[in-house]
Design a protein around this motif. Structure first.
Motif, short mmCIF file in Angstrom:
data_model
loop_
_atom_site.label_atom_id
_atom_site.label_comp_id
_atom_site.label_asym_id
_atom_site.label_seq_id
_atom_site.Cartn_x
_atom_site.Cartn_y
_atom_site.Cartn_z
N GLU A 100 -73.77 2.23 33.57
CA GLU A 100 -73.52 0.98 34.29
C GLU A 100 -73.92 1.09 35.75
O GLU A 100 -74.53 0.17 36.31
N ASN A 104 -76.70 -1.18 37.56
CA ASN A 104 -76.42 -1.93 38.79
C ASN A 104 -77.42 -1.58 39.89
O ASN A 104 -77.91 -2.46 40.59
N GLY A 145 -69.40 -5.42 35.23
CA GLY A 145 -69.83 -4.04 35.09
C GLY A 145 -69.03 -3.10 35.98
O GLY A 145 -68.59 -2.03 35.54
#
Length: 178
Positions: A100, A104, A145
């Protein structure tokens, strides 16, 4: 279920086209369900963790990311010392947090490089994902997220921190107790 459908279809004589069509629809539903179950199982514990361990799975994630994001940032993985055998929950949480954080960084940071570092410090696994991108926006609004990374760490009694400086990148650090 699929085999039973095959047997029914093979042994059914004098069956109307409507029934054959229904059998075909049921077969497609079964195939779809099998695919869904496989995806769910994969999402629970990525096979790379079993095949390669956490360090290898992170390397694999980095390679897949670089291949998918042609012309994107270089992704490096550093695991300074071999990791001991880790609890399965810690491995999965670390992998998913790295995944994640990497997503990002790719989506938001405009980074040239992203580094994933994992190691044991004071009886815990420390995972850091650093990028040299533009940093976190002000004010920071935590998305799904980021929330899921924080929850994964908290579920194990760990912590997740994000630090950033404008134009100097972001570091996501998870400390997961062993």
């Amino acid at each position: 279920m699929g085999v039973r459908l095959d047997v029914i279809e093979a042994t059914a004589t004098g069956v109307s086209p409507a029934v054959r069509s229904s059998l075909s629809e049921v077969r497609q539903l079964v195939q779809g369900l099998v695919g869904d179950v496989r995806r769910i199982v994969h999402d629970l514990r990525p096979p790379a963790l079993d095949e390669l361990g956490l360090a290898g799975a992170l390397e694999d994630l980095a390679l897949d990311t670089e291949e998918a994001a042609e012309g994107g940032p270089a992704v490096m993985v550093r695991v300074p010392e071999p990791l001991p055998e880790l609890p399965a929950a810690v491995e999965v949480a670390a992998y998913r947090i790295a995944q994640e954080a990497l997503a990002n960084a790719l989506r938001h940071a405009r980074a040239r490089t992203i580094e994933i570092v994992a190691g044991i410090e004071r009886d815990g696994l420390v995972l850091r994902v650093r990028d040299d991108g533009r940093g976190l926006p002000e004010p920071l609004v935590e998305g799904v997220g980021s929330g899921s990374m924080r929850e994964r760490a908290a579920e194990l009694g760990g912590v997740l921190r994000r630090t950033s400086a404008s134009g100097a990148g972001t570091t996501v650090e998870a400390v997961l107790p062993l």
